[in-house]
Every structure is written in C-alpha cells, then in structure tokens.
Scaffold this motif. Structure first.
Motif, PDB file in Angstrom:
ATOM      1  N   GLU A 151       0.771  -1.193  -0.063  1.00  0.00           N
ATOM      2  CA  GLU A 151      -0.021  -0.013   0.160  1.00  0.00           C
ATOM      3  C   GLU A 151       0.828   1.410  -0.067  1.00  0.00           C
ATOM      4  O   GLU A 151       0.648   2.358  -0.591  1.00  0.00           O
ATOM      5  N   ALA A 160       1.770   1.938  -3.548  1.00  0.00           N
ATOM      6  CA  ALA A 160       0.798   3.023  -4.266  1.00  0.00           C
ATOM      7  C   ALA A 160       0.610   4.402  -3.678  1.00  0.00           C
ATOM      8  O   ALA A 160       0.339   5.009  -4.562  1.00  0.00           O
ATOM      9  N   LEU A 161       1.128   4.626  -2.626  1.00  0.00           N
ATOM     10  CA  LEU A 161       1.364   6.024  -2.062  1.00  0.00           C
ATOM     11  C   LEU A 161       1.802   7.023  -2.995  1.00  0.00           C
ATOM     12  O   LEU A 161       1.226   8.061  -3.268  1.00  0.00           O
ATOM     13  N   THR A 162       2.857   6.589  -3.559  1.00  0.00           N
ATOM     14  CA  THR A 162       3.600   7.529  -4.514  1.00  0.00           C
ATOM     15  C   THR A 162       3.485   7.017  -6.087  1.00  0.00           C
ATOM     16  O   THR A 162       3.798   7.813  -6.998  1.00  0.00           O
TER      17      THR A 162
END
Lengths: 511, 360
Positions: free
Chosen positions: A351, A354-356
């Motif tokens: 996850e 996915a943040l950046t």
C-alpha cells in the motif's frame, strides 16, 4: 577487578519473522565510552531499548552495579541510573527549555530552581543553554543539549546515546565529545551508538559490533582501522561509492524567486529561492535543521504550491500543481520524515508503494488500483534495495528506521524519475546502507536525472554532490562546485549566525 | 501487575476473535445484570438472541423486523464509516435522514394521485439529493471557514427535526386526515410506496440498496484510488497530502456520500415501514448508526453484521421487556455493554498483555 557497571548476558528478542537480538552478551565498565556498532537491522536499537526498559527480552539477563537488573519500563531504568538520549528528540516546540525538561521529570522542582540547575549543569559540562528560550528557536545541536541535560539532571551512571552526531555541525560535534569525555572522566559510563567509524575511533574506549542480531566482535577502536571496523560490521569488504563525472545536460528543474510563507507559526518562510539543476547533476543543499529544508522540499514536491512560474520542470511552469501532476512530469520526492509523511505507518509496504507510485507508474486504471502490479513493484524495491522485512504485506512501522529509509528511497528511484528531490537520504542509516543509497543516487544521476539532495550531513554532500548551496534562515546561497570546497568554506556558507556559541559567550547571553 | 505492550503489527488473529468474544462477554455480564434484577439470566439471553429468530410464537413477527431495522442502520453506517476512516466526523446523519424523507415524500405527494412508473425513482433521487445537500452545509462551512463539522452537522439535526414537525403539521399534512398531524400514508399510494418485496422477510428496496452499498463500499475501500486516499488520510494527514490527496475534496466527498446514503435511508423508511411523514418519524437510526459503524470496525462486512446484531438486540430487547418486564434502561445498558466489550477486546489487536514480575 571490580565487576563492570553493566553486564549483559545472552539477551534474546524475537519479532515475528526476525530475530532482532540473538544471545547478545557484552559489558560496560565505569567511566568507559563504549561503542555499539552495526548495520541497520543489526539489532542495536532493540538492544538499547531492552537496556532502557522499553522492550522486554525473551531470554537472557542483565546486571547493573553487581545487582540483577530487569527494567520493565523506562521509569525503572531511570531510577537505577540509566538515561538515554534518543535519535529523534521528543521536545515540544512551543515550550521553553525548562518547561520541556520539567515535563520529563517525575517530580519537577519549582521552575526557577529548575532553571538554576539547568544553568549550573550546562555550564559544568560546557553545554551552553538558556533555560528560558523557546525550543522552536533552537538549532538541532541545541535541542540535543536539552535532551542531554534532561538526562544529566538525573545523575546517570550509564548514559545511552543513539546516533547523537547525525544532526550536528563539525563544531558542535567537538563540543559534544568534550562533554562526553568529561562525563566519562567522572565515572559515568556511556553507551554510544553510531555508524560513523572515524568518530568512534576518536571517542570510544571499546566497541561491540553487532551483525544480524549477534555479537560478531569486540575490539578497541583506536587500535583498529576504520576499514577493518566496517568489514566487521558488514561482513564483507566495504565499498565506498564511486562517482563517474558526467557532462551536465539541459536544465531539468528550475526555481526562480520562490517565496513561501510558513504553514505554521513556528515554521520558516522561504525567501527568493532560486536554483537550477541540470541532467546528470547532483545539487547538494546543506544547512542546520529548521532553516527551511522541509519547506523547500514541500515547495518542490508540490505539497506546498506557489505561483506557476516559480517552479519549472523542463521549462514548463508547475508551481501551482500538486504532487501527482508533478510526479507525472517526472519530479519525484522522498521526504525526511519516514513514518507519517513518506510512508503511512499502519499500511503495508504494498500500500505504501501505491502511495507515490500510482501516478507515474500507471498503477490505476479508471481509478481502480492494480494491486498485483503494485505488489510486484514493492517486491522489486525490497529486493533491489535489500530492505529487510518478513514480507511486503507487513506494515511500514514494523520495519527498522534504516530499512524503511531504503524502501522510501528505492520506491522513488525505481520509478525512474527525471528529477529526484531527497531530504536526509541517509538519516539514521548505517554505513553500508548509506553507501548503497548514495551509490543509487549517483547511478541515477549518471543515467541523466537531475537530483537535489537536502542533507545536514556535510560529509555526505561533499561526497556525492557536484555543486553545493547552503540554506540559512529560509534563503539559499549561490551554489558552488563541490570540488575544491573546504569544510571551513562550507561552514562560512552555512552562515555563522546559526553556528556554535562558545561557552563563555553563552554565559553572557543568559539573562 | 498487568502491563500493555504495543504490538509491532495489528494481530490478525485477534481482529477475528474480538467480535464473537465481545458478544460472549456481553452475554455473561448482561446475564449477571439481569440476574441482579431478579430475572432468570439464561431465559433473558435466550429471549434477546434466540426467540426473535427461532421461537414459534414470535419469529413470524420478529424476523422481518430485523431486516426492517438493520436496513437503514447499515445504509447510514456505511456512509459514516467512509468519513470516520478519513477523519471526517459526520454526527448529523439523523438530520440528513429526516431531510431525505421529507424531500422524497414531498415529491411523491406532489404527484398524488397520479400513477406513473417514474414517480418512485424520482422520489429516490430527491431523497438522496436532500440528504446530500443537508450534509453539504457542514462540508462547505468546513472547507471554506474551517468550522467544526461535528458541531455543525449535529446542530443541523435539530433544525431538521423542527422542519419535520412543521411539515407534518403544515405543508405535507394529509388534507383528508381530519386535522391530525402527519402526511398521507404512502403505503396506500402504489406509485410512491416501497413495499415488502418478498412477503415475510421484511426486505424492501432500502434493504436491497444496503446490500448493494456493502459491496460497493468494500470495493471502493479495497480497490479504488478514492478509497485508498480515504484510508491514507485517516492514518496521517501529511502522508495523504504527499500522496496527492486534496483534504477539502475528501471532506466534500465523505460528507456527501454519507449524507446521500442517510437521505436514501430516510426515503425508504418513509415510503415503506413508516409510511408517512409524522412528527415522531425519526427514531434515532442516524445516531445508532454511529455505534453500528464502530461496532463493525468501519469495515463494510463488519457493519453489515453489526447492523444485523444491533437490530436483533433491539427486537429481542423489546421482547424481553414484554415477556420478563425488564426495564428499558436495562436493555440500553446491555447494548452499551456490547460496544464497551468490543472496544475493550479490540485493545488486544494492537497490544499484548504482559504479566510483570515483582512490584516494578
């Protein structure tokens, strides 16, 4: 011979998937400055947390001053004479020095008496500090002094210091060392955690070296070369980063007269910042913490927006755009604060990838995230940057600081940025991992990316950057080629006003 | 001495064990409470948890009531959970629920007595929009003037209640009602009614929508970017900004969705089980849904189960009052215990208990 002050025997601590400490034994004598050396994830932090009562060992025992010692909480450790200065300070910016010290005490004396004691201790140990100043106005070195004095007021027999010099200027380091030597001469034992080998050779009487949770060697650092220490620590020959000079190309990132008011009353405002970075070039930005580093990085990443023309990516004005549009244009950022900024603590590494990475890596189709591909990228980051974790489905906060840092930097580098902005890339990271991160940054530059490294570690900036500029009070100096700059010149660029006051000057400054 | 030590990661085992364990503990403590009141605890627990579902005497009436009550609770709680996850606190679902009912009923009554297939869909639209618009007031005030959405949304509940009373007594009053407060009964107006779809189940369109919403929010939270941003924002505002989340947009989205879902719940209630706009139309679903959201730990599936469980304790509680003469306060305390034990047991998900030797 007397029994040593602290004896650690067979301490073991396991976390799910990792054995952090495996039968660790060593001892520290009275008045000894004892170094604890090791890579990230070698188990140094866990070990000192057990000594300080923050973590309970699964097995093993400790003796302090000849008596059994099994602290169940820091309060008990403090009562037995063990104090600790953490790598990250726990101070309240809006309160004064004395108020901060009082907050950490079981039964604080009246404020005026406490202020007197702070003054007395700070003068006795050559750590100038005005008890009435607000912490927000202090430099990193001065903040550390607050923490040290907080410890010294308890009259500790054992003082634990976790990477104390990573935020200090060379002059501040000298002062700290004098203080520590003085303390040792009075009989206080010091457990000193660091990965700066030269420092340990200059300061410490003995060293215990940890690798993967086990003690691999004990030695006298003065009689051991830095290369030999590094080899013991890493378990292989140590590789210093190499730099292939590249002919700089076109300007990729340009900042023109950028002004930014602070977003909180204690922040620093940026004033007329101008810089340009070319393809293949690394610009190093030095400065003592709190001089606008975070604000500058936020203005570059897009977390803070400004007038369109103040920031340009390959000529295109982007000052008004947020982080994701800038990522799509190839500008990636790795902020300093790992947990809670660069990574969400309770989210998994997948996850957090996915943040950046959603924007630049096209990991979302019509808003739906492609988790299998995100997971594959997370696994690539872990493999390529040797992030030690039991798996990519584990939460970010379960990683040690250095490993999370490798993950954060790796996540941006594997997205193939055109421009990369990093703040404190090797803060709290051990020598081998730091070298790997620096090498990765230099390789990225060699492939034609423009890189901005903001750091308080001058040695690091001198080692990897092509040009150097200093941030002071929200203003950026002109950048100069790094080659040929001396440490003294750099010190002058950093501004002098934020440098060290000598003890005698500071005693005048106290009201 | 007991001592809590934080876990490095939330325990998956405990997050599964916690809810059933909390229910079991509630039964024990609740049983003790009922025994102290001089009632047979085993009988009381059986009446609350078993009889509404399986007793020959009551199940025929009670079973459909569970879905009738769980439907709006789940629908509202799902919307609220999105905001709660992102740190946006809509406490005023009760008001949005009322506004949805008023607007939906008003659209239906405006067409009375015409029969057309499009009337009910139009009412649904009006109900959802009214709930959304009522939630936009705290949302825009927060975004524009940084007001506290907890206070604004809560206070708007009381505004909505006054509006409800004035509608029941004024504009929407049944002209053929002989002067009694309350609107026409929509159940008797086929084009605008929300009937029981399968006889004997209690399932109406609102229940169907609640089930659809469970799946939709689950997909949103686990697969969609917006859901991901909601989860990041709840953990760390800075990390969320870094991920490109615009906080204002998230506030508008979360309040908007929860307002619309609450409005829809109100619309389905007024056209179905309640049948008419009346002064005491709202019975607190909007507030109970807050408990349901947390009882379900802000997870869509958890909320579905929590909504059903909460509905069961309501029905069973009423039955226990009727059969055993238990005071209503004892039933409320029993429901409170359920939340209390869940939160208490939940601590084990993030902490482990150590027994400290010696006196420390």
């Amino acid at each position: 011979m007397d029994e040593p002050l602290l004896v650690v025997e067979g301490l073991t601590k396991a976390y799910p998937g990792v054995v952090a400490n495996d039968g660790v034994s060593f001892s520290v004598a009275r008045g000894e400055i004892h170094a604890l050396l090791g890579e990230n994830g070698a188990g140094k932090s866990t070990l000192v947390k057990m000594i300080y009562g923050l973590v309970r060992p699964d097995a093993g025992r400790m003796r302090l001053s000849g008596q059994d010692y099994a602290p169940s909480e820091p309060r008990e450790a403090r009562a037995r004479g063990v104090a600790m200065v953490f790598q990250h300070f726990s101070l309240f910016d809006a309160l004064s020095v004395a108020e901060n010290v009082a907050l950490g005490m079981e039964a604080p004396p009246p404020m005026t008496r406490l202020a007197e004691r702070i003054r007395a201790v700070s003068e006795a140990y050559g750590l100038p500090l005005d008890p009435d100043r607000t912490v927000a106005t202090l430099s990193a070195g001065e903040r550390q002094r607050v923490e040290i004095i907080r410890c010294l007021l308890q009259d500790p027999r054992l003082l634990i210091m976790d990477e104390p010099t990573s935020v200090l200027t060379p002059q501040e380091v000298e002062i700290l060392f004098e203080t520590l030597r003085k303390l040792a001469a009075e009989g206080t034992a010091i457990l000193y955690i660091s990965h700066k080998l030269e420092e340990i050779r200059a300061l410490c009487d003995a060293a215990t070296i940890l690798r993967r949770g086990k003690v691999v060697a004990t030695c006298t650092p003065r009689e051991t070369s830095a290369a030999a220490l590094a080899e013991l620590m890493v378990g292989a020959a140590f590789q210093a980063p190499e730099r292939q000079p590249v002919e700089p190309g076109q300007v990729l990132l340009e900042v023109t007269k950028l002004d930014l008011p602070p977003d909180n009353p204690l922040g620093t405002s940026l004033r007329e910042i101008s810089l340009a970075v070319r393809a293949g070039e690394i610009l190093g930005i030095g400065g003592v913490a709190g001089n606008g580093q975070e604000e500058l990085v936020a203005a570059l990443s897009g977390e803070a927006t400004t007038a369109p023309g103040t920031v340009r990516i390959m000529g295109e004005p982007v000052g008004h755009l947020g982080p994701n549009p800038r990522r799509q244009r190839g500008l990636l950022t790795a902020p300093e604060e790992r947990l809670g900024h660069a990574a969400a603590p309770d989210m998994t590494l997948v996850e957090n990838t996915a943040l950046t990475a959603l924007a630049r890596m096209n990991l979302a189709r019509r808003g739906f995230i492609d988790w299998p591909r995100t997971r594959a990228l997370a696994e690539r980051i872990v493999r390529r940057f040797d992030v030690r974790t039991a798996g990519v489905e584990h939460a970010a906060r379960s990683l040690s600081g250095g490993n999370l840092q490798k993950f954060v930097i790796g996540r941006e580098i594997l997205q193939e940025p055109r421009i990369l902005v990093v703040n404190q890339p090797t803060w709290g990271v051990d020598a081998a991992a730091a070298a790997a991160i620096r090498q990765a940054l230099m390789d990225l530059a060699a492939e034609g990316a423009a890189i901005v490294v903001v750091s308080q570690d001058l040695d690091e900036l001198m080692e990897i950057s092509d040009r150097f500029a200093a941030l002071n009070g929200g203003r950026l100096s002109q950048s100069l080629p790094t080659r040929g700059l001396t440490v003294e010149q750099v010190g002058l660029m950093l501004g002098g006003t934020h440098g060290m006051h000598r003890p005698q000057e500071a005693s005048h400054a106290a009201p | 001495m007991l001592h809590l030590e934080p876990r490095t990661e939330p325990s998956r085992r405990w997050s599964v064990i916690a809810p059933p364990l909390a229910v079991a503990l509630t039964m024990l403590a609740g049983g003790a409470l009922f025994a102290a009141l001089g009632k047979n605890p085993i009988e009381a627990i059986r009446i609350i948890f078993w009889d509404p579902l399986f007793s020959d005497q009551f199940a025929a009436y009670a079973r459909p009531q569970i879905l009738v009550k769980a439907g709006p609770l789940v629908l509202i709680a799902l919307g609220l959970s999105l905001g709660f996850r992102a740190g946006v606190w809509n406490i005023g679902a009760e008001g949005q629920y009322i506004m949805g009912a008023i607007a939906g009923a008003a659209v239906g009554l405006a067409f009375y007595p015409a029969e057309h297939w499009a009337i009910f869909p139009l009412m649904i639209l009006a109900g959802g929009l009214a709930g959304w618009a009522w939630a936009m007031i705290p949302a825009l005030l927060k975004v524009r003037f940084n007001t506290n959405e907890i206070l604004v949304s809560l206070m708007l509940v009381y505004v909505a209640e006054q509006l409800l009373a004035s509608m029941a007594l004024g504009a929407l009053r049944n002209p053929e009602g002989g002067g009694f407060p309350g609107s026409r009964n929509l159940q008797q107006y086929p084009a605008a009614s929300n009937p029981e779809l399968i006889p004997g189940t209690g399932a109406h369109w609102g229940v169907v929508l609640a089930l659809v919403a469970v799946v939709a929010t689950h997909v949103l939270l686990s697969r969609h970017k917006t859901g991901f941003h909601i989860r990041v924002a709840g953990q760390s505002e800075r990390a969320a900004r870094f991920a490109g989340v615009v906080p204002a947009r998230l506030v508008v989205f979360c309040l908007g969705v929860s307002g619309a879902l609450a409005g829809l719940a109100g619309l389905f209630e007024v056209t179905g089980p309640a049948g008419q706009i009346s002064i005491d139309f709202n019975v607190g679903y909007g507030f109970t849904a807050i408990i349901v959201a947390f009882l379900g730990r802000l997870h869509p599936i958890g909320i579905l189960l929590a909504g059903l469980l909460m509905a069961l304790t309501y029905i069973g509680g009423e039955l226990a009052q009727l059969m055993l003469g238990l005071p209503a306060a004892a039933i409320s305390a029993f429901q409170g215990m359920l939340l209390f034990f869940l939160l208490a047991v939940d601590v084990m998900t993030n902490f482990r208990i150590r027994i400290r030797k010696g006196r420390g």
